[in-house]
Design a protein around this motif. Structure first.
Motif, PDB file in Angstrom:
ATOM      1  N   UNK A  97      22.822  -2.228  36.297  1.00  0.00           N
ATOM      2  CA  UNK A  97      22.785  -1.036  36.147  1.00  0.00           C
ATOM      3  C   UNK A  97      23.531  -1.018  34.931  1.00  0.00           C
ATOM      4  N   UNK A  98      22.724  -0.926  33.683  1.00  0.00           N
ATOM      5  CA  UNK A  98      23.755  -1.244  32.180  1.00  0.00           C
ATOM      6  C   UNK A  98      23.800  -0.005  31.771  1.00  0.00           C
ATOM      7  N   UNK A  99      24.648   1.100  32.324  1.00  0.00           N
ATOM      8  CA  UNK A  99      24.673   2.206  32.531  1.00  0.00           C
ATOM      9  C   UNK A  99      26.592   2.961  31.689  1.00  0.00           C
ATOM     10  N   UNK A 100      26.772   3.222  30.600  1.00  0.00           N
ATOM     11  CA  UNK A 100      28.121   3.791  31.142  1.00  0.00           C
ATOM     12  C   UNK A 100      28.771   4.183  31.694  1.00  0.00           C
ATOM     13  N   UNK A 101      29.916   4.172  31.866  1.00  0.00           N
ATOM     14  CA  UNK A 101      30.342   4.580  33.379  1.00  0.00           C
ATOM     15  C   UNK A 101      30.496   6.536  33.300  1.00  0.00           C
ATOM     16  N   UNK A 102      30.630   6.626  32.430  1.00  0.00           N
ATOM     17  CA  UNK A 102      30.496   8.292  32.414  1.00  0.00           C
ATOM     18  C   UNK A 102      29.286   9.014  32.725  1.00  0.00           C
ATOM     19  N   UNK A 103      28.470   8.221  32.837  1.00  0.00           N
ATOM     20  CA  UNK A 103      26.693   8.413  32.909  1.00  0.00           C
ATOM     21  C   UNK A 103      26.582   8.187  34.448  1.00  0.00           C
ATOM     22  N   UNK A 104      27.651   7.325  35.027  1.00  0.00           N
ATOM     23  CA  UNK A 104      26.335   6.581  35.963  1.00  0.00           C
ATOM     24  C   UNK A 104      26.833   7.595  37.390  1.00  0.00           C
ATOM     25  N   UNK A 105      25.235   7.964  37.770  1.00  0.00           N
ATOM     26  CA  UNK A 105      25.660   8.444  39.094  1.00  0.00           C
ATOM     27  C   UNK A 105      25.839   7.511  39.782  1.00  0.00           C
ATOM     28  N   UNK A 106      26.582   8.221  40.975  1.00  0.00           N
ATOM     29  CA  UNK A 106      27.824   7.433  42.206  1.00  0.00           C
ATOM     30  C   UNK A 106      27.481   7.363  43.020  1.00  0.00           C
ATOM     31  N   UNK A 107      25.797   7.325  43.518  1.00  0.00           N
ATOM     32  CA  UNK A 107      24.586   6.645  44.269  1.00  0.00           C
ATOM     33  C   UNK A 107      24.393   5.205  43.207  1.00  0.00           C
ATOM     34  N   UNK A 108      24.307   4.852  41.977  1.00  0.00           N
ATOM     35  CA  UNK A 108      24.097   3.795  41.593  1.00  0.00           C
ATOM     36  C   UNK A 108      25.162   2.629  42.078  1.00  0.00           C
ATOM     37  N   UNK A 147      33.998 -11.034  36.777  1.00  0.00           N
ATOM     38  CA  UNK A 147      34.827 -11.359  37.537  1.00  0.00           C
ATOM     39  C   UNK A 147      36.534 -11.100  37.302  1.00  0.00           C
ATOM     40  N   UNK A 148      36.266 -11.294  36.218  1.00  0.00           N
ATOM     41  CA  UNK A 148      36.995 -11.365  34.942  1.00  0.00           C
ATOM     42  C   UNK A 148      37.120 -10.851  34.075  1.00  0.00           C
ATOM     43  N   UNK A 149      36.280 -10.346  33.074  1.00  0.00           N
ATOM     44  CA  UNK A 149      36.466  -9.513  31.993  1.00  0.00           C
ATOM     45  C   UNK A 149      35.613  -8.769  32.132  1.00  0.00           C
ATOM     46  N   UNK A 150      36.120  -7.335  31.956  1.00  0.00           N
ATOM     47  CA  UNK A 150      35.358  -6.337  31.026  1.00  0.00           C
ATOM     48  C   UNK A 150      34.104  -6.023  30.512  1.00  0.00           C
ATOM     49  N   UNK A 151      33.695  -5.044  30.488  1.00  0.00           N
ATOM     50  CA  UNK A 151      32.334  -5.124  28.777  1.00  0.00           C
ATOM     51  C   UNK A 151      31.817  -3.926  29.478  1.00  0.00           C
ATOM     52  N   UNK A 152      31.632  -2.677  27.906  1.00  0.00           N
ATOM     53  CA  UNK A 152      30.440  -1.355  28.054  1.00  0.00           C
ATOM     54  C   UNK A 152      29.502  -2.036  29.209  1.00  0.00           C
ATOM     55  N   UNK A 153      29.479  -0.693  29.322  1.00  0.00           N
ATOM     56  CA  UNK A 153      28.046   0.077  30.816  1.00  0.00           C
ATOM     57  C   UNK A 153      28.054  -1.307  31.784  1.00  0.00           C
ATOM     58  N   UNK A 154      28.860  -1.851  32.547  1.00  0.00           N
ATOM     59  CA  UNK A 154      28.506  -2.949  32.978  1.00  0.00           C
ATOM     60  C   UNK A 154      30.133  -2.694  34.468  1.00  0.00           C
ATOM     61  N   UNK A 155      30.851  -1.460  34.067  1.00  0.00           N
ATOM     62  CA  UNK A 155      31.263  -0.818  35.328  1.00  0.00           C
ATOM     63  C   UNK A 155      31.583  -1.591  36.690  1.00  0.00           C
ATOM     64  N   UNK A 156      29.882  -1.394  37.389  1.00  0.00           N
ATOM     65  CA  UNK A 156      29.338  -0.807  38.766  1.00  0.00           C
ATOM     66  C   UNK A 156      29.716  -2.554  39.112  1.00  0.00           C
ATOM     67  N   UNK A 157      28.808  -3.759  38.436  1.00  0.00           N
ATOM     68  CA  UNK A 157      28.294  -4.940  38.438  1.00  0.00           C
ATOM     69  C   UNK A 157      29.790  -5.653  37.999  1.00  0.00           C
ATOM     70  N   UNK A 158      30.707  -5.413  37.048  1.00  0.00           N
ATOM     71  CA  UNK A 158      32.630  -5.871  37.269  1.00  0.00           C
ATOM     72  C   UNK A 158      33.140  -5.570  38.248  1.00  0.00           C
ATOM     73  N   UNK A 159      32.892  -4.337  38.710  1.00  0.00           N
ATOM     74  CA  UNK A 159      33.966  -3.838  40.438  1.00  0.00           C
ATOM     75  C   UNK A 159      33.619  -5.073  41.084  1.00  0.00           C
ATOM     76  N   UNK A 160      31.875  -5.176  41.578  1.00  0.00           N
ATOM     77  CA  UNK A 160      31.274  -5.705  42.605  1.00  0.00           C
ATOM     78  C   UNK A 160      31.822  -7.502  42.224  1.00  0.00           C
ATOM     79  N   UNK A 161      31.199  -7.720  40.842  1.00  0.00           N
ATOM     80  CA  UNK A 161      31.392  -9.162  40.859  1.00  0.00           C
ATOM     81  C   UNK A 161      33.782  -9.542  40.806  1.00  0.00           C
ATOM     82  N   UNK A 162      34.008  -8.418  40.464  1.00  0.00           N
ATOM     83  CA  UNK A 162      35.099  -8.884  41.236  1.00  0.00           C
ATOM     84  C   UNK A 162      36.183  -8.975  41.657  1.00  0.00           C
ATOM     85  N   UNK A 163      35.420  -7.253  43.096  1.00  0.00           N
ATOM     86  CA  UNK A 163      35.352  -8.019  44.382  1.00  0.00           C
ATOM     87  C   UNK A 163      34.651  -9.595  45.070  1.00  0.00           C
TER      88      UNK A 163
END
Length: 260
Positions: A97-108, A147-163
């Protein structure tokens, strides 16, 4: 080559109905594996099975959500009842889900973590029981450069793939004594139907990827097949807890020299 042969092996590919999952499944089938494809969408699954079968490959489908532990358990049991055992598990199902972290609903945020990380844990745990009993098995988790890098608007995806990178290492640590290898593949940027709209000349992101990638191109889905075969075969029997990045060299460099 016998070392890379998957003849007689049964391979589960979650979300193997399109894109990179389908490309990896095709590679495994070409090496001799029987395909057990999962999806949440019956129509997409049926179309994918017809595609695999058009090449003469043995392919079977199962409709369920990997985040539903009860449904996953029922279907893994059904797979084993119908096919004898599961030799290979490719945890490919995922969402973004490509949403900036500040705007992302917790449920998403939770939904992405649930599919991309918790679903992998559920499937791995269920399939590993049979692998432990046989003292043999291959689990391949589809990680990401995120899993290694961060990027705009993929905070949930990056957190999941890092995990997922760390889950891969921990499962490898726990199950290596049972002759189970748990590794990951981290794809770079690939030419799929999802990226087609931005892979056009003049698109800023298209230019960014081409210029950021030492290979100077997007990956073709088929570029993942060899790595999937390698990690699913006896050729990788002493490789465990590793993530192989198939990214055209992106993670190896800070970028092309300015004078090029």
């Amino acid at each position: 080559m016998e070392l890379f042969s998957l003849q007689g092996k049964k391979a589960v590919i979650t979300g193997g109905t399109h894109g990179l999952g389908m490309a990896m499944a095709m590679g495994l089938a070409q090496a001799g594996a029987e395909l057990l494809i999962t999806s949440t969408t019956p129509q997409k699954l049926e179309e994918a099975l017809e595609y695999y079968k058009s090449f003469g490959f043995a392919a079977y489908g199962y409709v369920f959500d990997v985040t539903d532990e009860k449904a996953a358990e029922e279907n893994v049991t059904k797979m084993i009842d119908e096919h004898g055992q599961i030799d290979i598990l490719v945890n490919n199902a995922g969402i973004i889900k490509r949403v900036m972290a500040i705007d992302m609903p917790v449920e998403d945020f939770r939904k992405v973590i649930d599919v991309d990380l918790v679903g992998v844990f559920i499937m791995s745990k269920l399939v590993a029981k049979g692998m432990i009993a046989r003292r043999s098995g291959k689990i391949i988790n589809i990680c990401s450069m995120m899993s290694e890098l961060g990027r705009d608007n993929v905070s949930a995806y990056a957190a999941a793939k890092g995990g997922l990178k760390m889950l891969t290492r921990n499962l490898a640590t726990e199950w290596a004594k049972y002759n189970i290898q748990v590794n990951g593949i981290g794809p770079g940027y690939f030419a799929t139907s999802q990226t087609e709209p931005i892979r056009v000349a003049g698109n800023p992101f298209n230019e960014f990827i081409i210029n950021r990638t030492p290979s100077g191109r997007w990956g073709n889905p088929e570029d993942l097949a060899g790595t999937a075969i390698f990690l699913a075969s006896e050729a990788s029997n002493f490789i465990n807890g590793q993530i192989i990045y198939v990214d055209g060299g992106i993670l190896a460099t800070i970028g092309k020299p300015m004078n090029e």
